[in-house]
Design a protein around this motif. Structure first.
Motif, mmCIF file in Angstrom:
data_model
loop_
_atom_site.group_PDB
_atom_site.id
_atom_site.type_symbol
_atom_site.label_atom_id
_atom_site.label_comp_id
_atom_site.label_asym_id
_atom_site.label_seq_id
_atom_site.Cartn_x
_atom_site.Cartn_y
_atom_site.Cartn_z
ATOM 1 N N MET A 29 -4.118 -13.570 -8.226
ATOM 2 C CA MET A 29 -3.226 -12.866 -9.151
ATOM 3 C C MET A 29 -3.808 -11.512 -9.530
ATOM 4 S SD MET A 29 -0.340 -12.736 -10.541
ATOM 5 C CE MET A 29 0.281 -14.351 -10.222
ATOM 6 N N LYS A 30 -5.105 -11.451 -9.765
ATOM 7 C CA LYS A 30 -5.752 -10.180 -10.091
ATOM 8 C C LYS A 30 -5.564 -9.188 -8.936
ATOM 9 C CE LYS A 30 -10.215 -8.131 -11.164
ATOM 10 N NZ LYS A 30 -11.646 -8.342 -11.276
ATOM 11 N N ASN A 31 -5.781 -9.647 -7.698
ATOM 12 C CA ASN A 31 -5.595 -8.780 -6.528
ATOM 13 C C ASN A 31 -4.137 -8.374 -6.356
ATOM 14 O OD1 ASN A 31 -8.315 -8.849 -5.897
ATOM 15 N ND2 ASN A 31 -8.098 -10.565 -4.494
ATOM 16 N N PHE A 32 -3.221 -9.314 -6.597
ATOM 17 C CA PHE A 32 -1.794 -9.019 -6.492
ATOM 18 C C PHE A 32 -1.388 -7.942 -7.496
ATOM 19 C CE2 PHE A 32 2.458 -9.875 -8.267
ATOM 20 C CZ PHE A 32 3.225 -9.566 -7.156
ATOM 21 N N LEU A 33 -1.829 -8.083 -8.737
ATOM 22 C CA LEU A 33 -1.482 -7.102 -9.761
ATOM 23 C C LEU A 33 -2.074 -5.729 -9.447
ATOM 24 C CD1 LEU A 33 -1.821 -9.333 -12.944
ATOM 25 C CD2 LEU A 33 0.295 -8.534 -11.831
ATOM 26 N N HIS A 34 -3.266 -5.719 -8.862
ATOM 27 C CA HIS A 34 -3.868 -4.449 -8.445
ATOM 28 C C HIS A 34 -3.040 -3.815 -7.321
ATOM 29 C CE1 HIS A 34 -6.909 -1.440 -7.563
ATOM 30 N NE2 HIS A 34 -6.849 -1.805 -6.293
ATOM 31 N N LEU A 35 -2.677 -4.595 -6.322
ATOM 32 C CA LEU A 35 -1.856 -4.073 -5.219
ATOM 33 C C LEU A 35 -0.484 -3.615 -5.699
ATOM 34 C CD1 LEU A 35 -2.526 -6.471 -2.209
ATOM 35 C CD2 LEU A 35 -3.040 -4.033 -2.365
ATOM 36 N N LYS A 36 0.059 -4.327 -6.661
ATOM 37 C CA LYS A 36 1.384 -4.010 -7.201
ATOM 38 C C LYS A 36 1.416 -2.605 -7.803
ATOM 39 C CE LYS A 36 4.775 -6.131 -10.281
ATOM 40 N NZ LYS A 36 5.015 -7.262 -11.183
ATOM 41 N N GLN A 37 0.250 -2.126 -8.252
ATOM 42 C CA GLN A 37 0.157 -0.805 -8.857
ATOM 43 C C GLN A 37 -0.131 0.294 -7.840
ATOM 44 O OE1 GLN A 37 -2.744 -1.134 -11.971
ATOM 45 N NE2 GLN A 37 -1.636 -2.758 -13.002
ATOM 46 N N GLN A 38 -0.436 -0.066 -6.604
ATOM 47 C CA GLN A 38 -0.764 0.910 -5.567
ATOM 48 C C GLN A 38 0.480 1.281 -4.767
ATOM 49 O OE1 GLN A 38 -4.038 2.017 -5.395
ATOM 50 N NE2 GLN A 38 -4.184 0.725 -7.213
ATOM 51 N N LYS A 39 0.539 2.517 -4.325
ATOM 52 C CA LYS A 39 1.617 2.950 -3.423
ATOM 53 C C LYS A 39 1.115 2.735 -2.000
ATOM 54 C CE LYS A 39 5.288 5.151 -4.157
ATOM 55 N NZ LYS A 39 6.541 4.550 -4.537
ATOM 56 N N ILE A 40 1.828 1.931 -1.234
ATOM 57 C CA ILE A 40 1.437 1.603 0.125
ATOM 58 C C ILE A 40 2.467 2.192 1.080
ATOM 59 C CG2 ILE A 40 1.014 -0.272 1.759
ATOM 60 C CD1 ILE A 40 0.366 -2.016 -0.760
ATOM 61 N N ASN A 41 1.997 2.999 2.011
ATOM 62 C CA ASN A 41 2.862 3.598 3.027
ATOM 63 C C ASN A 41 2.618 2.885 4.347
ATOM 64 O OD1 ASN A 41 4.253 6.221 2.009
ATOM 65 N ND2 ASN A 41 2.217 6.223 1.096
ATOM 66 N N LEU A 42 3.696 2.471 4.989
ATOM 67 C CA LEU A 42 3.606 1.753 6.257
ATOM 68 C C LEU A 42 4.627 2.336 7.221
ATOM 69 C CD1 LEU A 42 2.416 -0.709 7.803
ATOM 70 C CD2 LEU A 42 4.287 -2.042 6.822
ATOM 71 N N MET A 43 4.137 2.888 8.335
ATOM 72 C CA MET A 43 5.046 3.436 9.340
ATOM 73 C C MET A 43 5.244 2.402 10.442
ATOM 74 S SD MET A 43 4.988 6.997 11.514
ATOM 75 C CE MET A 43 5.248 7.997 10.076
ATOM 76 N N ILE A 44 6.513 2.107 10.712
ATOM 77 C CA ILE A 44 6.866 1.150 11.756
ATOM 78 C C ILE A 44 7.087 1.943 13.046
ATOM 79 C CG2 ILE A 44 8.450 -0.694 12.420
ATOM 80 C CD1 ILE A 44 7.120 -1.278 9.744
ATOM 81 N N THR A 45 6.292 1.658 14.063
ATOM 82 C CA THR A 45 6.428 2.347 15.348
ATOM 83 C C THR A 45 6.532 1.330 16.463
ATOM 84 O OG1 THR A 45 4.042 2.483 15.761
ATOM 85 C CG2 THR A 45 5.038 4.294 14.527
ATOM 86 N N GLY A 46 7.034 1.769 17.592
ATOM 87 C CA GLY A 46 7.142 0.895 18.756
ATOM 88 C C GLY A 46 8.163 1.436 19.729
ATOM 89 N N ALA A 47 8.384 0.672 20.764
ATOM 90 C CA ALA A 47 9.309 1.069 21.824
ATOM 91 C C ALA A 47 10.752 1.084 21.318
ATOM 92 C CB ALA A 47 9.182 0.110 23.007
ATOM 93 N N THR A 48 11.574 1.860 21.960
ATOM 94 C CA THR A 48 12.999 1.883 21.650
ATOM 95 C C THR A 48 13.568 0.481 21.815
ATOM 96 O OG1 THR A 48 13.239 4.174 22.362
ATOM 97 C CG2 THR A 48 15.237 2.848 22.350
ATOM 98 N N GLY A 49 14.316 0.039 20.804
ATOM 99 C CA GLY A 49 14.992 -1.254 20.885
ATOM 100 C C GLY A 49 14.121 -2.467 20.613
ATOM 101 N N CYS A 50 12.894 -2.260 20.106
ATOM 102 C CA CYS A 50 11.997 -3.416 19.902
ATOM 103 C C CYS A 50 12.205 -4.098 18.551
ATOM 104 C CB CYS A 50 10.542 -3.017 20.093
ATOM 105 S SG CYS A 50 9.857 -2.045 18.743
ATOM 106 N N GLY A 51 13.019 -3.509 17.659
ATOM 107 C CA GLY A 51 13.316 -4.173 16.396
ATOM 108 C C GLY A 51 12.680 -3.559 15.165
ATOM 109 N N LYS A 52 12.332 -2.286 15.225
ATOM 110 C CA LYS A 52 11.711 -1.626 14.058
ATOM 111 C C LYS A 52 12.667 -1.621 12.867
ATOM 112 C CE LYS A 52 11.076 2.050 16.512
ATOM 113 N NZ LYS A 52 11.552 1.537 17.807
ATOM 114 N N SER A 53 13.883 -1.147 13.067
ATOM 115 C CA SER A 53 14.870 -1.088 11.982
ATOM 116 C C SER A 53 15.273 -2.493 11.541
ATOM 117 C CB SER A 53 16.105 -0.303 12.427
ATOM 118 O OG SER A 53 15.753 1.027 12.743
ATOM 119 N N SER A 54 15.369 -3.421 12.463
ATOM 120 C CA SER A 54 15.700 -4.804 12.115
ATOM 121 C C SER A 54 14.609 -5.425 11.256
ATOM 122 C CB SER A 54 15.899 -5.643 13.380
ATOM 123 O OG SER A 54 17.014 -5.181 14.111
#
Length: 117
Positions: A29-54
């Motif tokens: 819970m302590k770790n969760f609350l710490h993460l909850k306060q952080q801004k996390i950026n995640l870029m989804i990359t991959g081949a065309t049609g592999c399901g990034k948007s899905s």
């Protein structure tokens, strides 16, 4: 907004209801609350049609990102989606030619560099 709240509430509930010792639960819970306060950026990359948007739609549990049909590309520019403190970046597909891949890679690198300034 409702789906965003459900996402974090579900994570918190899973921790609180886990069949683990209280000391472990408190640590999680302590770790969760710490993460909850952080801004996390995640870029989804991959081949065309592999399901990034899905994948993004599955995380939001609704259709926020337009999905292509078959292997025809739909995402042509890097697009931002916010889910609580998580920022998901949907990117154009790779593998549609060297020129397009170089252009997409350059745009992805530019987007990442902007996050660090």
């Amino acid at each position: 907004m409702e789906n965003k709240k459900k996402f974090l509430d579900a994570m918190e509930s899973d921790i609180m209801n886990a069949d683990i010792p209280d000391s472990e639960k408190n640590k999680l819970m302590k770790n969760f609350l710490h993460l909850k306060q952080q801004k996390i950026n995640l870029m989804i990359t991959g081949a065309t049609g592999c399901g990034k948007s899905s994948t993004i739609n599955a995380l939001f549990n609704t259709e926020v990102a337009k999905v292509g049909v078959g292997v025809d590309p739909e995402t042509m520019e890097i697009t931002r989606y916010d889910l609580d403190n998580l920022v998901l970046w949907d990117s154009p597909g790779l593998g549609d030619g060297k020129e397009a891949d170089n252009r997409h890679a350059k745009n992805m690198a530019h987007c990442i560099m902007k996050l660090h300034t």
